[in-house]
Design a protein around this motif. Structure first.
Motif, PDB file in Angstrom:
ATOM      1  N   ASN A 190      26.185 -21.304  60.718  1.00 43.40           N
ATOM      2  CA  ASN A 190      25.507 -22.578  60.938  1.00 43.40           C
ATOM      3  C   ASN A 190      25.787 -23.137  62.323  1.00 43.40           C
ATOM      4  OD1 ASN A 190      24.233 -22.722  58.403  1.00 43.40           O
ATOM      5  ND2 ASN A 190      26.059 -23.583  57.454  1.00 43.40           N
ATOM      6  N   GLY A 248      18.421 -18.907  48.310  1.00 46.00           N
ATOM      7  CA  GLY A 248      18.721 -18.730  49.729  1.00 46.00           C
ATOM      8  C   GLY A 248      17.503 -18.904  50.616  1.00 46.00           C
ATOM      9  N   THR A 249      17.701 -18.699  51.913  1.00 49.29           N
ATOM     10  CA  THR A 249      16.617 -18.791  52.889  1.00 49.29           C
ATOM     11  C   THR A 249      16.644 -17.533  53.738  1.00 49.29           C
ATOM     12  OG1 THR A 249      16.946 -21.189  53.012  1.00 49.29           O
ATOM     13  CG2 THR A 249      15.606 -20.162  54.737  1.00 49.29           C
ATOM     14  N   ASP A 288      21.247 -25.111  57.575  1.00 48.00           N
ATOM     15  CA  ASP A 288      22.406 -25.257  56.701  1.00 48.00           C
ATOM     16  C   ASP A 288      22.370 -24.132  55.678  1.00 48.00           C
ATOM     17  OD1 ASP A 288      24.575 -26.028  55.251  1.00 48.00           O
ATOM     18  OD2 ASP A 288      23.784 -27.969  54.619  1.00 48.00           O
ATOM     19  N   TYR A 289      22.877 -22.967  56.096  1.00 46.33           N
ATOM     20  CA  TYR A 289      22.867 -21.805  55.224  1.00 46.33           C
ATOM     21  C   TYR A 289      24.036 -21.839  54.248  1.00 46.33           C
ATOM     22  CZ  TYR A 289      19.082 -19.608  57.803  1.00 46.33           C
ATOM     23  OH  TYR A 289      17.859 -19.333  58.359  1.00 46.33           O
ATOM     24  N   TYR A 290      24.049 -20.859  53.357  1.00 46.77           N
ATOM     25  CA  TYR A 290      25.015 -20.713  52.260  1.00 46.77           C
ATOM     26  C   TYR A 290      24.612 -21.616  51.100  1.00 46.77           C
ATOM     27  CZ  TYR A 290      27.635 -18.639  56.117  1.00 46.77           C
ATOM     28  OH  TYR A 290      28.000 -17.895  57.208  1.00 46.77           O
ATOM     29  N   SER A 328      20.518 -22.876  50.079  1.00 46.72           N
ATOM     30  CA  SER A 328      20.061 -23.270  51.414  1.00 46.72           C
ATOM     31  C   SER A 328      18.569 -23.583  51.453  1.00 46.72           C
ATOM     32  CB  SER A 328      20.393 -22.192  52.445  1.00 46.72           C
ATOM     33  OG  SER A 328      19.675 -20.994  52.193  1.00 46.72           O
ATOM     34  N   ASP A 361      18.290 -27.134  50.785  1.00 52.59           N
ATOM     35  CA  ASP A 361      18.823 -27.861  51.934  1.00 52.59           C
ATOM     36  C   ASP A 361      17.829 -27.888  53.088  1.00 52.59           C
ATOM     37  OD1 ASP A 361      21.220 -28.400  50.644  1.00 52.59           O
ATOM     38  OD2 ASP A 361      22.150 -26.546  51.338  1.00 52.59           O
ATOM     39  N   HIS A 362      17.159 -26.770  53.327  1.00 54.69           N
ATOM     40  CA  HIS A 362      16.225 -26.710  54.459  1.00 54.69           C
ATOM     41  C   HIS A 362      14.968 -27.543  54.193  1.00 54.69           C
ATOM     42  CE1 HIS A 362      18.460 -22.883  55.719  1.00 54.69           C
ATOM     43  NE2 HIS A 362      18.761 -23.858  56.552  1.00 54.69           N
TER      44      HIS A 362
END
Length: 214
Positions: free
Chosen positions: A76, A124-125, A139-141, A144, A147-148
């Motif tokens: 990130n 995930g992304t 904002d991975y993990y 995500s 979050d994205h």
């Protein structure tokens, strides 16, 4: 398409001891070689789709004909620092998507939304197309994808969810290798075959088995 009009694509990559969840079927040397094979497939697709790839690596790393940016920080931090310096649209695409196709890449970069999001399995992304990188952060993990979406909404940016089976198929677990052996091609498929990994039928489902190299 001239370089000035090419979409910049950044590929986060960990050359040393990657894909630890594949340890059941590959040792570290094999996992590192397999990660490079998948990276090679992603790079080839990006070039065919008219993108200008850049590898964001945790350690010094060279790939023929492709620029490498070194950043030892966590994913990130490294990606957000990279995005903060970009003034043109950026495609963030993971290095473990060997089934990705040029058409899938062209589809995400031709969207009209401020942010294009390709979800991975399990929340995930796998890819993000960001038209104004300095107005967005990743904002991975964890979950995500959610979050994205939230980050886009909080920033007042429009977003589009891109549904792509091949781009949503990231390779993390032993079972994921089945998808490469069924649908794949290129370096990743060749590597698995050379390593002796093949399809097997396990309790009515397709699995992975390894043959000897004799």
């Amino acid at each position: 398409m001239t370089e000035s009009h090419q979409v910049h694509a950044v590929i986060p990559f960990r050359p040393v001891n990657p894909k630890t969840r594949l340890s059941a079927v590959m040792d570290q040397k094999e996992r590192e070689a397999f990660a490079r094979a998948m990276l090679g497939d992603v790079v080839s697709v990006l070039l065919e789709a008219g993108c200008l790839p850049c590898i964001l690596s945790t350690v010094p790393f060279e790939y023929p004909g492709v620029r490498t940016h070194i950043d030892e920080r966590e994913l990130n931090e490294a990606l957000n620092a990279y995005l903060s310096l970009q003034e043109t649209p950026v495609l963030v695409i993971m290095s473990d998507l060997p089934l990705t196709t040029p058409d899938a890449v062209k589809r995400i970069v031709s969207g009209t939304a401020d942010v294009g999001i390709v979800p991975g399995r399990g929340g995930g992304t796998n890819a993000l197309y960001i038209r104004t990188p300095q107005a967005y952060h990743v904002d991975y993990y964890g979950a995500s994808f959610c979050d994205h979406v939230r980050i886009a909404e909080d920033a007042g940016l429009s977003y589009e969810v891109i549904d792509s089976f091949f781009m949503s198929t990231d390779i993390d677990e032993k079972e994921d290798l089945v998808e490469i052996l069924i649908h794949g091609g290129g370096r990743s498929l060749s590597f698995l075959r050379e390593t002796g990994l093949a399809l097997s039928l396990e309790r009515g489902r397709v699995g992975i088995q390894r043959s000897s190299h004799e």
